[in-house]
Design a protein around this motif. Structure first.
Motif, PDB file in Angstrom:
ATOM      1  N   UNK A  73       0.919  -1.154  -0.062  1.00 37.60           N
ATOM      2  CA  UNK A  73      -0.065   0.116   0.111  1.00 37.60           C
ATOM      3  C   UNK A  73       0.699   1.192   0.162  1.00 37.60           C
ATOM      4  N   UNK A  74       2.046   1.336   0.739  1.00 34.83           N
ATOM      5  CA  UNK A  74       2.742   2.298   0.917  1.00 34.83           C
ATOM      6  C   UNK A  74       3.395   2.935  -0.597  1.00 34.83           C
ATOM      7  N   UNK A  75       3.920   1.881  -0.947  1.00 30.12           N
ATOM      8  CA  UNK A  75       4.710   2.284  -2.573  1.00 30.12           C
ATOM      9  C   UNK A  75       3.725   2.172  -3.630  1.00 30.12           C
ATOM     10  N   UNK A  76       2.377   1.561  -3.404  1.00 32.96           N
ATOM     11  CA  UNK A  76       1.613   1.652  -4.396  1.00 32.96           C
ATOM     12  C   UNK A  76       1.869   0.666  -5.646  1.00 32.96           C
ATOM     13  N   UNK A  77       2.358  -0.620  -5.190  1.00 32.47           N
ATOM     14  CA  UNK A  77       2.963  -1.584  -6.259  1.00 32.47           C
ATOM     15  C   UNK A  77       2.289  -3.000  -5.755  1.00 32.47           C
ATOM     16  N   UNK A  78       2.105  -3.810  -6.583  1.00 32.78           N
ATOM     17  CA  UNK A  78       1.500  -5.212  -6.571  1.00 32.78           C
ATOM     18  C   UNK A  78       2.519  -5.921  -6.988  1.00 32.78           C
ATOM     19  N   UNK A  79       2.618  -7.166  -6.506  1.00 30.97           N
ATOM     20  CA  UNK A  79       3.524  -8.588  -6.828  1.00 30.97           C
ATOM     21  C   UNK A  79       2.627  -9.378  -7.463  1.00 30.97           C
ATOM     22  N   UNK A  80       2.855 -10.190  -8.694  1.00 35.55           N
ATOM     23  CA  UNK A  80       1.856 -11.037  -8.935  1.00 35.55           C
ATOM     24  C   UNK A  80       2.205 -12.431  -8.363  1.00 35.55           C
ATOM     25  N   UNK A  81       1.350 -13.155  -8.182  1.00 34.36           N
ATOM     26  CA  UNK A  81       1.427 -14.685  -7.670  1.00 34.36           C
ATOM     27  C   UNK A  81       0.855 -15.589  -8.876  1.00 34.36           C
ATOM     28  N   UNK A  92       8.867  -6.935 -11.796  1.00 35.75           N
ATOM     29  CA  UNK A  92       7.839  -7.776 -12.059  1.00 35.75           C
ATOM     30  C   UNK A  92       6.526  -7.125 -11.621  1.00 35.75           C
ATOM     31  N   UNK A  93       6.800  -6.263 -10.559  1.00 37.28           N
ATOM     32  CA  UNK A  93       5.473  -5.620  -9.982  1.00 37.28           C
ATOM     33  C   UNK A  93       4.838  -4.504 -10.802  1.00 37.28           C
ATOM     34  N   UNK A  94       3.472  -4.306 -10.707  1.00 42.34           N
ATOM     35  CA  UNK A  94       2.920  -3.455 -11.466  1.00 42.34           C
ATOM     36  C   UNK A  94       2.413  -2.255 -10.501  1.00 42.34           C
ATOM     37  N   UNK A  95       2.445  -1.122 -11.026  1.00 42.85           N
ATOM     38  CA  UNK A  95       1.714  -0.066 -10.423  1.00 42.85           C
ATOM     39  C   UNK A  95       0.522   0.000  -9.983  1.00 42.85           C
ATOM     40  N   UNK A  96      -0.044   0.096  -8.950  1.00 45.99           N
ATOM     41  CA  UNK A  96      -1.623   0.136  -8.625  1.00 45.99           C
ATOM     42  C   UNK A  96      -2.161   1.556  -8.975  1.00 45.99           C
ATOM     43  N   UNK A 102      -2.354   9.608  -7.110  1.00 43.85           N
ATOM     44  CA  UNK A 102      -1.453   9.992  -6.129  1.00 43.85           C
ATOM     45  C   UNK A 102      -0.648  11.108  -7.268  1.00 43.85           C
ATOM     46  N   UNK A 103      -0.302  10.299  -8.362  1.00 42.35           N
ATOM     47  CA  UNK A 103       0.723  11.241  -9.358  1.00 42.35           C
ATOM     48  C   UNK A 103      -0.209  12.306 -10.027  1.00 42.35           C
ATOM     49  N   UNK A 104      -1.484  12.109 -10.459  1.00 45.42           N
ATOM     50  CA  UNK A 104      -2.088  12.991 -10.961  1.00 45.42           C
ATOM     51  C   UNK A 104      -2.545  14.232 -10.018  1.00 45.42           C
ATOM     52  N   UNK A 105      -2.779  13.815  -8.791  1.00 42.50           N
ATOM     53  CA  UNK A 105      -2.947  14.808  -7.764  1.00 42.50           C
ATOM     54  C   UNK A 105      -1.639  15.905  -7.535  1.00 42.50           C
ATOM     55  N   UNK A 106      -0.616  15.344  -7.747  1.00 46.41           N
ATOM     56  CA  UNK A 106       0.597  16.090  -7.321  1.00 46.41           C
ATOM     57  C   UNK A 106       0.830  17.169  -8.523  1.00 46.41           C
TER      58      UNK A 106
END
Length: 107
Positions: A73-81, A92-96, A102-106
């Motif tokens: 949650x902190x980094x906003x990434x997801x590791x596949x299983x 291999x992680x994707x951006x959630x 958060x990028x759009x709001x900044x």
């Protein structure tokens, strides 16, 4: 230097962890010459979350069953299983979606 009992415990932990990961992935020793398990692989065992942390932040991960991913949650990434085995390689992680918002709001 470790005492005899502590040394045995330290050497048993990696093997026990590996066996648990293999069982969670549905691995079965069989006499089948093709080496394939007779049953389909099992899903990820959420009990492994006790041992797994994000390789980047070293923080605990959350299992998301709907996407079959481990979420940081902190980094906003997801590791596949894949086949019950978490792919913890950062590339291999994707951006959630949360991180994209958060990028759009900044900007």
């Amino acid at each position: 230097m470790l005492s005899g009992a502590r040394c045995r415990l330290a050497s048993a932990l990696p093997a026990a962890f590996a066996r648990r990961c293999l069982r969670a992935a549905g691995w079965r020793a069989s006499a089948d010459p093709s080496g394939r398990a007779k049953e389909p692989p099992r899903a990820f065992d959420p009990a492994l979350l006790e041992f797994l942390v994000c390789p980047l932040s070293k923080k605990p991960l959350r299992y998301e069953a709907s996407t079959n991913e481990l979420i940081n949650e902190e980094l906003g990434i997801a590791y596949p299983i894949i086949d019950g085995i978490p792919n913890m390689i950062p590339q291999a992680a994707r951006t959630t979606h949360q991180n994209k918002k958060e990028d759009v709001e900044q900007h």
